[in-house]
Design an enzyme around this catalytic site. Sequence first.
Site, PDB file in Angstrom:
ATOM      1  CB  SER A  17      -0.879   0.049   1.258  1.00  0.00           C
ATOM      2  OG  SER A  17      -1.682  -1.087   1.341  1.00  0.00           O
TER       3      SER A  17
ATOM      4  CG  HIS B 116      -6.896  -1.406  -4.748  1.00  0.00           C
ATOM      5  ND1 HIS B 116      -6.176  -2.188  -3.886  1.00  0.00           N
ATOM      6  CD2 HIS B 116      -7.401  -0.393  -4.013  1.00  0.00           C
ATOM      7  CE1 HIS B 116      -6.232  -1.676  -2.679  1.00  0.00           C
ATOM      8  NE2 HIS B 116      -6.972  -0.590  -2.719  1.00  0.00           N
TER       9      HIS B 116
ATOM     10  CG  HIS C 250      -4.620  -7.331   1.070  1.00  0.00           C
ATOM     11  ND1 HIS C 250      -4.708  -6.455   0.014  1.00  0.00           N
ATOM     12  CD2 HIS C 250      -3.456  -7.046   1.716  1.00  0.00           C
ATOM     13  CE1 HIS C 250      -3.632  -5.667   0.032  1.00  0.00           C
ATOM     14  NE2 HIS C 250      -2.859  -6.009   1.036  1.00  0.00           N
TER      15      HIS C 250
ATOM     16  CE1 TYR D  35      -8.193  -5.570   2.831  1.00  0.00           C
ATOM     17  CE2 TYR D  35      -6.219  -6.331   3.957  1.00  0.00           C
ATOM     18  CZ  TYR D  35      -6.835  -5.462   3.072  1.00  0.00           C
ATOM     19  OH  TYR D  35      -6.112  -4.497   2.433  1.00  0.00           O
TER      20      TYR D  35
ATOM     21  CG  MET E  10      -4.200  -6.234   8.038  1.00  0.00           C
ATOM     22  SD  MET E  10      -5.652  -5.217   7.705  1.00  0.00           S
ATOM     23  CE  MET E  10      -5.726  -4.209   9.190  1.00  0.00           C
ATOM     24  CB  SER E  11       0.000  -8.239   3.152  1.00  0.00           C
ATOM     25  OG  SER E  11       1.078  -7.379   3.482  1.00  0.00           O
TER      26      SER E  11
HETATM   27  N1  HPA Z   1      -2.226  -2.779  11.712  1.00  0.00           N
HETATM   28  C1  HPA Z   1      -2.403  -3.627  10.695  1.00  0.00           C
HETATM   29  N2  HPA Z   1      -2.063  -3.363   9.450  1.00  0.00           N
HETATM   30  C2  HPA Z   1      -1.520  -2.152   9.187  1.00  0.00           C
HETATM   31  C3  HPA Z   1      -1.310  -1.211  10.205  1.00  0.00           C
HETATM   32  C4  HPA Z   1      -1.678  -1.550  11.540  1.00  0.00           C
HETATM   33  O1  HPA Z   1      -1.527  -0.755  12.492  1.00  0.00           O
HETATM   34  N3  HPA Z   1      -0.753  -0.117   9.615  1.00  0.00           N
HETATM   35  C5  HPA Z   1      -0.632  -0.405   8.282  1.00  0.00           C
HETATM   36  N4  HPA Z   1      -1.089  -1.643   8.032  1.00  0.00           N
END
Ligand code: HPA
Length: 273
Positions: free
Chosen positions: A31, A62, A84, A86, A212-213
Amino acid sequence: MDKLYEKALESAEYIRARLHTQPRIAVVLGSGLGDLTTDLADTREIPYAEIPHFPTVSVAGHKGALLEGMLGSQPVLAMEGRFHFYEGYTMKEVCYPFYVLKLLGVEKVVLTNAAGGVNRSFAPGTLMLITDYINMMGTNPLIGENDERFGPRFPDMTEAFDPSLRTLAEQTAQELGIEYKEGVYLGFMGPCYETAAEIRAFAGMGADAVGMSTVPDAMVCNYLGMKVLAVSCITNMATGIQTVKHSHQRVLQIAAESGERMCRWLGEVIQRM
Ligand code: HPA
Protein backbone atom coordinates in the site's frame (compact mmCIF):
# COMPACT_ATOMS: atom_id res chain seq x y z
CA MET A 1 -7.88 -24.23 -6.13
CA ASP A 2 -8.40 -27.31 -8.25
CA LYS A 3 -5.66 -28.23 -10.68
CA LEU A 4 -3.42 -25.52 -9.29
CA TYR A 5 -0.35 -26.73 -11.15
CA GLU A 6 -2.05 -26.88 -14.54
CA LYS A 7 -3.68 -23.47 -14.06
CA ALA A 8 -0.45 -21.84 -12.89
CA LEU A 9 1.31 -23.34 -15.90
CA GLU A 10 -1.25 -21.82 -18.26
CA SER A 11 -0.93 -18.45 -16.53
CA ALA A 12 2.87 -18.65 -16.73
CA GLU A 13 2.84 -19.62 -20.40
CA TYR A 14 0.57 -16.69 -21.23
CA ILE A 15 2.84 -14.27 -19.36
CA ARG A 16 6.03 -15.72 -20.82
CA ALA A 17 4.73 -15.18 -24.34
CA ARG A 18 4.27 -11.48 -23.53
CA LEU A 19 7.58 -10.93 -21.73
CA HIS A 20 10.64 -9.52 -23.45
CA THR A 21 13.07 -10.47 -20.67
CA GLN A 22 13.65 -13.41 -18.32
CA PRO A 23 13.23 -11.86 -14.85
CA ARG A 24 14.72 -13.79 -11.91
CA ILE A 25 13.47 -11.23 -9.42
CA ALA A 26 9.92 -10.25 -8.55
CA VAL A 27 8.81 -7.36 -6.35
CA VAL A 28 5.49 -7.00 -4.55
CA LEU A 29 4.54 -3.42 -3.87
CA GLY A 30 2.54 -2.74 -0.72
CA SER A 31 0.00 0.00 0.00
CA GLY A 32 1.34 3.38 -1.04
CA LEU A 33 4.72 1.89 -2.01
CA GLY A 34 4.31 1.84 -5.78
CA ASP A 35 7.13 4.34 -6.39
CA LEU A 36 9.65 1.66 -7.33
CA THR A 37 7.90 1.26 -10.66
CA THR A 38 8.84 4.81 -11.66
CA ASP A 39 12.51 3.72 -11.54
CA LEU A 40 11.88 0.91 -14.00
CA ALA A 41 12.93 1.40 -17.63
CA ASP A 42 11.46 -0.20 -20.76
CA THR A 43 8.28 -1.10 -18.91
CA ARG A 44 5.47 -3.26 -20.22
CA GLU A 45 2.29 -3.90 -18.31
CA ILE A 46 0.16 -7.04 -18.25
CA PRO A 47 -3.17 -6.43 -16.46
CA TYR A 48 -4.10 -9.30 -14.12
CA ALA A 49 -7.50 -9.42 -15.84
CA GLU A 50 -5.84 -10.54 -19.09
CA ILE A 51 -3.92 -13.44 -17.50
CA PRO A 52 -5.83 -16.74 -17.58
CA HIS A 53 -6.87 -17.98 -14.10
CA PHE A 54 -5.42 -14.92 -12.33
CA PRO A 55 -7.60 -13.58 -9.50
CA THR A 56 -9.13 -10.24 -10.43
CA VAL A 57 -8.83 -7.07 -8.40
CA SER A 58 -12.02 -6.32 -6.49
CA VAL A 59 -11.57 -2.75 -5.32
CA ALA A 60 -12.13 -0.04 -7.91
CA GLY A 61 -9.11 2.22 -8.23
CA HIS A 62 -6.70 -0.49 -7.09
CA LYS A 63 -3.99 -1.31 -9.56
CA GLY A 64 -3.89 -4.86 -10.72
CA ALA A 65 -1.08 -5.56 -13.14
CA LEU A 66 2.25 -7.22 -13.64
CA LEU A 67 4.87 -4.74 -14.72
CA GLU A 68 7.97 -5.92 -16.56
CA GLY A 69 10.91 -3.54 -16.57
CA MET A 70 14.62 -3.00 -16.14
CA LEU A 71 16.24 -1.78 -12.93
CA GLY A 72 19.69 -0.94 -14.28
CA SER A 73 20.69 -4.14 -16.03
CA GLN A 74 18.39 -6.28 -13.89
CA PRO A 75 15.11 -7.45 -15.44
CA VAL A 76 12.33 -7.30 -12.83
CA LEU A 77 8.68 -8.26 -12.58
CA ALA A 78 6.71 -5.98 -10.28
CA MET A 79 3.29 -6.88 -8.92
CA GLU A 80 1.28 -3.70 -8.78
CA GLY A 81 -1.39 -4.65 -6.32
CA ARG A 82 -1.57 -7.80 -4.22
CA PHE A 83 -4.50 -9.87 -3.03
CA HIS A 84 -5.41 -9.70 0.66
CA PHE A 85 -7.21 -12.38 2.66
CA TYR A 86 -9.52 -9.72 4.15
CA GLU A 87 -10.82 -8.87 0.69
CA GLY A 88 -12.47 -12.28 0.61
CA TYR A 89 -9.98 -14.14 -1.58
CA THR A 90 -9.14 -17.66 -0.50
CA MET A 91 -5.58 -18.15 0.73
CA LYS A 92 -4.82 -20.07 -2.49
CA GLU A 93 -6.00 -17.03 -4.50
CA VAL A 94 -3.96 -14.65 -2.31
CA CYS A 95 -0.85 -16.70 -3.11
CA TYR A 96 -1.67 -17.71 -6.69
CA PRO A 97 0.77 -15.21 -8.26
CA PHE A 98 3.72 -16.84 -6.47
CA TYR A 99 3.01 -20.25 -8.00
CA VAL A 100 2.98 -18.54 -11.39
CA LEU A 101 6.19 -16.58 -10.69
CA LYS A 102 7.92 -19.83 -9.72
CA LEU A 103 6.93 -21.47 -13.01
CA LEU A 104 8.18 -18.36 -14.83
CA GLY A 105 11.66 -18.96 -13.41
CA VAL A 106 11.63 -16.32 -10.67
CA GLU A 107 14.16 -17.18 -7.93
CA LYS A 108 13.97 -14.24 -5.54
CA VAL A 109 11.00 -12.27 -4.29
CA VAL A 110 11.09 -8.86 -2.62
CA LEU A 111 8.00 -8.15 -0.50
CA THR A 112 7.06 -4.71 0.79
CA ASN A 113 4.20 -3.67 3.03
CA ALA A 114 2.79 -0.95 5.21
CA ALA A 115 2.67 -1.99 8.86
CA GLY A 116 1.89 -0.74 12.34
CA GLY A 117 4.77 -0.38 14.80
CA VAL A 118 4.53 -2.61 17.87
CA ASN A 119 8.13 -2.03 18.96
CA ARG A 120 8.08 1.24 20.90
CA SER A 121 11.50 2.28 19.60
CA PHE A 122 9.92 2.63 16.13
CA ALA A 123 8.19 5.73 14.77
CA PRO A 124 6.02 6.37 11.71
CA GLY A 125 8.40 6.40 8.77
CA THR A 126 10.72 3.69 10.15
CA LEU A 127 11.80 1.08 7.62
CA MET A 128 11.96 -2.44 9.10
CA LEU A 129 13.90 -5.26 7.49
CA ILE A 130 11.85 -8.35 8.36
CA THR A 131 13.86 -11.08 10.11
CA ASP A 132 11.01 -13.50 10.84
CA TYR A 133 7.23 -13.73 10.95
CA ILE A 134 4.46 -14.80 13.32
CA ASN A 135 1.35 -16.17 11.62
CA MET A 136 -1.79 -14.92 13.39
CA MET A 137 -3.98 -15.03 10.30
CA GLY A 138 -5.83 -18.06 11.61
CA THR A 139 -5.12 -20.17 8.56
CA ASN A 140 -2.35 -21.24 6.20
CA PRO A 141 -2.20 -21.07 2.39
CA LEU A 142 -0.65 -24.55 2.17
CA ILE A 143 -3.60 -26.33 3.78
CA GLY A 144 -5.03 -28.98 1.46
CA GLU A 145 -3.71 -31.64 -0.83
CA ASN A 146 -0.02 -31.10 -1.58
CA ASP A 147 1.43 -31.15 -5.08
CA GLU A 148 5.04 -32.34 -4.76
CA ARG A 149 5.87 -30.68 -8.10
CA PHE A 150 5.63 -27.38 -6.23
CA GLY A 151 7.14 -28.28 -2.86
CA PRO A 152 7.16 -30.52 0.19
CA ARG A 153 4.24 -31.34 2.48
CA PHE A 154 6.01 -29.90 5.53
CA PRO A 155 8.08 -26.92 4.36
CA ASP A 156 10.90 -25.68 6.55
CA MET A 157 10.68 -22.03 7.67
CA THR A 158 14.02 -21.76 9.50
CA GLU A 159 15.22 -19.11 7.06
CA ALA A 160 11.92 -17.65 5.90
CA PHE A 161 13.76 -14.40 5.10
CA ASP A 162 16.96 -15.30 3.31
CA PRO A 163 20.09 -14.50 5.38
CA SER A 164 22.28 -13.67 2.37
CA LEU A 165 19.68 -11.26 0.95
CA ARG A 166 19.34 -9.65 4.38
CA THR A 167 23.11 -9.19 4.55
CA LEU A 168 23.07 -7.61 1.10
CA ALA A 169 20.28 -5.25 2.24
CA GLU A 170 22.25 -4.33 5.38
CA GLN A 171 25.43 -3.58 3.43
CA THR A 172 23.56 -1.57 0.84
CA ALA A 173 21.77 0.49 3.51
CA GLN A 174 25.10 1.29 5.15
CA GLU A 175 26.61 2.41 1.85
CA LEU A 176 23.62 4.58 1.00
CA GLY A 177 23.30 5.95 4.53
CA ILE A 178 19.76 4.66 4.87
CA GLU A 179 18.54 4.08 8.41
CA TYR A 180 16.49 1.02 9.13
CA LYS A 181 15.52 -1.33 11.96
CA GLU A 182 15.12 -5.07 12.01
CA GLY A 183 12.24 -7.01 13.43
CA VAL A 184 9.54 -9.63 13.46
CA TYR A 185 6.38 -9.07 11.38
CA LEU A 186 3.13 -10.44 12.70
CA GLY A 187 0.42 -11.15 10.13
CA PHE A 188 -3.11 -10.29 11.27
CA MET A 189 -6.17 -11.26 9.28
CA GLY A 190 -7.87 -7.84 9.32
CA PRO A 191 -9.72 -5.95 8.03
CA CYS A 192 -10.23 -4.37 11.48
CA TYR A 193 -7.14 -2.84 12.95
CA GLU A 194 -6.05 -4.67 16.09
CA THR A 195 -7.35 -3.86 19.56
CA ALA A 196 -5.00 -2.44 22.19
CA ALA A 197 -5.23 -5.76 24.08
CA GLU A 198 -4.23 -7.68 20.95
CA ILE A 199 -1.24 -5.41 20.45
CA ARG A 200 -0.12 -5.95 24.07
CA ALA A 201 -0.42 -9.69 23.48
CA PHE A 202 1.50 -9.50 20.19
CA ALA A 203 4.27 -7.44 21.80
CA GLY A 204 4.60 -10.16 24.43
CA MET A 205 4.85 -12.75 21.67
CA GLY A 206 7.83 -10.95 20.15
CA ALA A 207 6.23 -8.95 17.34
CA ASP A 208 7.84 -5.69 16.26
CA ALA A 209 5.32 -4.80 13.56
CA VAL A 210 1.82 -5.87 12.55
CA GLY A 211 0.16 -5.93 9.16
CA MET A 212 -2.39 -7.71 7.00
CA SER A 213 -0.23 -9.26 4.27
CA THR A 214 3.22 -10.75 3.60
CA VAL A 215 2.98 -13.82 5.88
CA PRO A 216 1.12 -16.05 3.38
CA ASP A 217 3.38 -14.75 0.60
CA ALA A 218 6.53 -15.58 2.57
CA MET A 219 5.22 -19.05 3.44
CA VAL A 220 4.41 -19.95 -0.15
CA CYS A 221 7.63 -18.49 -1.59
CA ASN A 222 9.68 -20.58 0.86
CA TYR A 223 7.61 -23.63 0.04
CA LEU A 224 8.29 -23.05 -3.65
CA GLY A 225 12.03 -22.65 -3.03
CA MET A 226 12.16 -18.93 -3.81
CA LYS A 227 14.27 -16.67 -1.60
CA VAL A 228 12.48 -13.84 0.18
CA LEU A 229 13.58 -10.37 1.21
CA ALA A 230 10.93 -8.25 2.93
CA VAL A 231 10.71 -4.70 4.24
CA SER A 232 7.92 -3.03 6.20
CA CYS A 233 7.26 0.65 6.13
CA ILE A 234 5.99 1.57 9.58
CA THR A 235 3.17 3.94 8.71
CA ASN A 236 1.71 4.31 12.21
CA MET A 237 2.23 3.02 15.72
CA ALA A 238 -0.08 0.10 16.56
CA THR A 239 -3.33 0.50 18.48
CA GLY A 240 -2.86 1.62 22.08
CA ILE A 241 0.69 2.83 21.38
CA GLN A 242 -0.38 5.74 19.25
CA THR A 243 -2.93 7.93 20.98
CA VAL A 244 -5.02 8.77 17.92
CA LYS A 245 -7.33 6.49 15.98
CA HIS A 246 -6.12 4.80 12.80
CA SER A 247 -6.66 6.40 9.42
CA HIS A 248 -6.02 4.61 6.14
CA GLN A 249 -5.43 8.00 4.54
CA ARG A 250 -2.62 8.66 7.00
CA VAL A 251 -1.17 5.18 6.34
CA LEU A 252 -1.03 5.92 2.62
CA GLN A 253 0.48 9.36 3.22
CA ILE A 254 3.33 8.06 5.42
CA ALA A 255 3.92 5.17 3.02
CA ALA A 256 4.23 7.62 0.15
CA GLU A 257 6.66 9.81 2.14
CA SER A 258 8.86 6.90 3.26
CA GLY A 259 8.40 5.10 -0.03
CA GLU A 260 11.07 7.25 -1.63
CA ARG A 261 13.70 6.03 0.89
CA MET A 262 12.51 2.45 0.61
CA CYS A 263 12.70 2.55 -3.18
CA ARG A 264 16.18 4.07 -3.22
CA TRP A 265 17.29 1.26 -0.90
CA LEU A 266 15.52 -1.68 -2.49
CA GLY A 267 16.21 -0.42 -6.01
CA GLU A 268 19.94 -0.64 -5.29
CA VAL A 269 19.61 -3.98 -3.48
CA ILE A 270 17.74 -5.49 -6.41
CA GLN A 271 20.37 -4.34 -8.88
CA ARG A 272 22.98 -6.17 -6.78
CA MET A 273 20.92 -9.33 -6.35
N1 HPA B 1 -2.23 -2.78 11.71
C1 HPA B 1 -2.40 -3.63 10.70
N2 HPA B 1 -2.06 -3.36 9.45
C2 HPA B 1 -1.52 -2.15 9.19
C3 HPA B 1 -1.31 -1.21 10.20
C4 HPA B 1 -1.68 -1.55 11.54
O1 HPA B 1 -1.53 -0.76 12.49
N3 HPA B 1 -0.75 -0.12 9.61
C5 HPA B 1 -0.63 -0.40 8.28
N4 HPA B 1 -1.09 -1.64 8.03
